[in-house]
Design a protein around this motif. Structure first.
Motif, mmCIF file in Angstrom:
data_model
loop_
_atom_site.group_PDB
_atom_site.id
_atom_site.type_symbol
_atom_site.label_atom_id
_atom_site.label_comp_id
_atom_site.label_asym_id
_atom_site.label_seq_id
_atom_site.Cartn_x
_atom_site.Cartn_y
_atom_site.Cartn_z
ATOM 1 N N ALA A 70 0.829 -1.216 0.000
ATOM 2 C CA ALA A 70 0.000 0.000 0.000
ATOM 3 C C ALA A 70 0.856 1.256 0.000
ATOM 4 C CB ALA A 70 -0.927 -0.022 1.216
ATOM 5 N N ASN A 71 2.044 1.171 0.629
ATOM 6 C CA ASN A 71 2.913 2.358 0.680
ATOM 7 C C ASN A 71 3.780 2.485 -0.572
ATOM 8 O OD1 ASN A 71 4.763 0.346 0.929
ATOM 9 N ND2 ASN A 71 5.562 0.984 2.926
ATOM 10 N N LYS A 72 3.510 1.666 -1.591
ATOM 11 C CA LYS A 72 4.217 1.677 -2.876
ATOM 12 C C LYS A 72 5.619 1.073 -2.795
ATOM 13 C CE LYS A 72 0.811 3.553 -5.077
ATOM 14 N NZ LYS A 72 -0.042 2.673 -5.907
ATOM 15 N N ASP A 73 5.959 0.478 -1.649
ATOM 16 C CA ASP A 73 7.168 -0.344 -1.618
ATOM 17 C C ASP A 73 6.893 -1.622 -2.411
ATOM 18 O OD1 ASP A 73 8.387 1.466 -0.041
ATOM 19 O OD2 ASP A 73 8.718 0.137 1.676
ATOM 20 N N ILE A 74 7.941 -2.213 -2.927
ATOM 21 C CA ILE A 74 7.783 -3.460 -3.678
ATOM 22 C C ILE A 74 8.400 -4.581 -2.854
ATOM 23 C CG2 ILE A 74 8.493 -4.673 -5.784
ATOM 24 C CD1 ILE A 74 8.397 -1.612 -6.923
ATOM 25 N N ALA A 75 7.558 -5.498 -2.404
ATOM 26 C CA ALA A 75 7.993 -6.597 -1.536
ATOM 27 C C ALA A 75 8.322 -7.808 -2.396
ATOM 28 C CB ALA A 75 6.900 -6.938 -0.540
ATOM 29 N N ILE A 76 9.464 -8.414 -2.120
ATOM 30 C CA ILE A 76 9.966 -9.511 -2.957
ATOM 31 C C ILE A 76 10.354 -10.697 -2.084
ATOM 32 C CG2 ILE A 76 11.990 -10.179 -4.345
ATOM 33 C CD1 ILE A 76 11.940 -7.312 -5.466
ATOM 34 N N GLU A 77 10.079 -11.888 -2.576
ATOM 35 C CA GLU A 77 10.588 -13.106 -1.924
ATOM 36 C C GLU A 77 11.400 -13.871 -2.961
ATOM 37 O OE1 GLU A 77 7.683 -15.487 0.008
ATOM 38 O OE2 GLU A 77 9.119 -17.067 0.514
ATOM 39 N N PHE A 78 12.612 -14.287 -2.541
ATOM 40 C CA PHE A 78 13.519 -14.967 -3.462
ATOM 41 C C PHE A 78 13.436 -16.471 -3.297
ATOM 42 C CE2 PHE A 78 15.480 -10.772 -2.847
ATOM 43 C CZ PHE A 78 15.748 -10.390 -4.149
ATOM 44 N N GLU A 79 13.722 -17.163 -4.367
ATOM 45 C CA GLU A 79 14.028 -18.591 -4.376
ATOM 46 C C GLU A 79 15.551 -18.707 -4.434
ATOM 47 O OE1 GLU A 79 12.014 -21.134 -4.263
ATOM 48 O OE2 GLU A 79 10.231 -20.850 -5.517
ATOM 49 N N PRO A 80 16.220 -19.724 -3.983
ATOM 50 C CA PRO A 80 15.627 -20.844 -3.248
ATOM 51 C C PRO A 80 15.623 -20.614 -1.739
ATOM 52 C CG PRO A 80 17.926 -21.314 -3.753
ATOM 53 C CD PRO A 80 17.640 -19.964 -4.327
ATOM 54 N N ASP A 81 16.186 -19.459 -1.265
ATOM 55 C CA ASP A 81 16.369 -19.332 0.187
ATOM 56 C C ASP A 81 15.183 -18.701 0.908
ATOM 57 O OD1 ASP A 81 16.667 -16.820 -0.842
ATOM 58 O OD2 ASP A 81 18.708 -16.501 -0.109
ATOM 59 N N GLY A 82 14.180 -18.254 0.159
ATOM 60 C CA GLY A 82 12.995 -17.683 0.800
ATOM 61 C C GLY A 82 13.228 -16.318 1.418
ATOM 62 N N LYS A 83 14.343 -15.691 1.103
ATOM 63 C CA LYS A 83 14.632 -14.377 1.677
ATOM 64 C C LYS A 83 13.601 -13.348 1.214
ATOM 65 C CE LYS A 83 18.268 -11.017 2.492
ATOM 66 N NZ LYS A 83 18.169 -11.086 3.957
ATOM 67 N N GLN A 84 13.182 -12.505 2.171
ATOM 68 C CA GLN A 84 12.180 -11.488 1.856
ATOM 69 C C GLN A 84 12.783 -10.096 2.065
ATOM 70 O OE1 GLN A 84 8.771 -12.324 4.328
ATOM 71 N NE2 GLN A 84 8.278 -14.191 3.194
#
Ligand code: FE2
Length: 384
Positions: A70-84
């Motif tokens: 909602a605050n226009k940040d872009i949230a990302i989750e990576f493979e394969p380690d699941g880092k957010q």
């Protein structure tokens, strides 16, 4: 780019595409996003330095998910380690690389620079020592003018030997050389270098025989009652632009082959370098000029078949440098100095009679300190 409207994962997670409300798109690779993550495990919260090496990131890193908060940040989750992690949209916009290099021709200019010729003479960039000493905005404006034009004057400086160091200390540090922390430029009975005689000098960059060359030079006037002896500056980037336009093959010659420079005029000194007269970055950016007839050594890195063409290019470059339409001239008064970007702007001195005195001092501050101070001031002002 305005605020992002949608985010989309491309190529099985290899990249992220951001589209703003105007339809403009920018793509970022997964590995790039992971390497540039802003979280405290990746970047030091205190000094911003990266805390991991590339080897700490899995080679098969990809994007598992991406969403717009909602605050226009872009949230990302990576493979394969699941880092957010998450990125502010304006941070990604400032660091976008999609499209870099489009429509750039070899010899393109560094950002925030502007080339000039004699028509700049009525508007020589200048600052006032007292003003820039006490006012950060005035200092920033003076340094920004140096970045834009590659030179600027400074007036109302203290008329005292060594005063030029106070100018350098406004923004950075002086590089000491075999000529000392600073050097005298005036007539001497037994000159070791032509700069110390009353002859005129062809426009040049200083000390191309050093590697690296001095990146900035201050020439500071303490006395100037001699007839003549005006200072002149020529924009080496404009010279290169003209050469590229009037003799493109000559531009390529001076950029693609190295010249040699040397100086052995003092006991115990034998300085040599091998560098091109026109320096380009691998992406074609014009990054430097080296030109000094007095210290050009025999050129031995141009093949026999190319040497005649090289000399034709060198001659053409000389003619453009010597064209009065390229020069801005001024006579320094005591307490005035000028600073040049010695990787770009050539300086010269017209001959003087020897009646009266001309006493200048020179020194070589480093450009990285100047740019650091300028960037700090611009950051304070919220410009960048
Ligand atoms: Fe010089």
């Amino acid at each position: 780019m305005s605020l992002p409207l949608t985010v989309e994962i491309l190529d099985d997670g290899q990249a992220l595409k951001i589209t703003d409300k105007d339809g403009k798109q920018q793509r970022f690779h997964a590995i790039w996003l992971r390497d540039n993550a802003l979280d405290e495990e990746t970047r030091s919260a205190t000094n911003g330095q990266r805390l991991i090496t590339l080897s700490d990131i899995p080679a098969n890193t990809s994007l598992r998910s991406a969403r717009l908060n909602a605050n226009k940040d872009i949230a990302i989750e990576f493979e394969p380690d699941g880092k957010q992690v998450s990125f502010p949209a304006n941070w990604l916009h400032r660091h976008a690389y999609d499209g870099t290099g489009n429509a750039r021709e070899t010899g393109w200019l560094p950002s925030l620079t502007e080339t000039w010729d004699e028509t700049l003479a009525p508007n020589v960039p200048a600052g006032d020592f007292k003003e820039v000493s006490k006012n950060r905005n005035a200092l920033g404006a003076w340094l920004a003018a140096i970045r834009r034009h590659g030179f600027a004057k400074l007036e109302n400086c203290p008329v005292e030997s060594g005063g030029l160091i106070k100018v350098a200390e406004l923004f950075g540090y002086v590089r000491e050389t075999n000529y000392g922390k600073w050097f005298e430029v005036r007539t001497e009975v037994n000159p070791v270098n032509l700069a110390y005689t009353g002859l005129g000098l062809q426009a040049h960059t200083d000390n191309p025989y050093r590697d690296p060359v001095p990146t900035m030079q201050i020439l500071y006037c303490l006395e100037n009652t001699a007839e003549g002896g005006d200072s002149m500056v020529v924009d080496g980037f404009r010279v290169a632009e003209r050469l590229q336009s009037e003799m493109p093959e000559g531009f390529a010659m001076l950029a693609n082959y190295c010249a040699r420079f040397e100086y052995a005029g003092d006991k115990g000194i034998r300085l040599t370098s091998k560098r091109p007269m026109i320096e380009l970055a691998p992406d074609g950016e014009l990054t430097g000029i080296r030109f000094n007839n007095r210290s050009c050594a025999p050129i031995t890195d141009v093949p026999y078949e190319a040497m005649a063409g090289y000399y034709a290019a060198y001659r053409k470059f000389c003619e453009i440098v010597d064209d009065p339409a390229m020069a801005v001239a001024f006579k320094l008064q005591p307490g005035e100095c000028f600073i040049v970007d010695n990787t770009r702007v050539l300086h010269a001195r017209k001959g003087y009679s020897g009646e009266g005195n001309r006493w200048l001092q020179g020194c070589y501050p480093d450009k990285d300190g100047l740019y650091s101070t300028l960037a700090t001031i611009e950051h304070e002002l919220g410009a960048f």
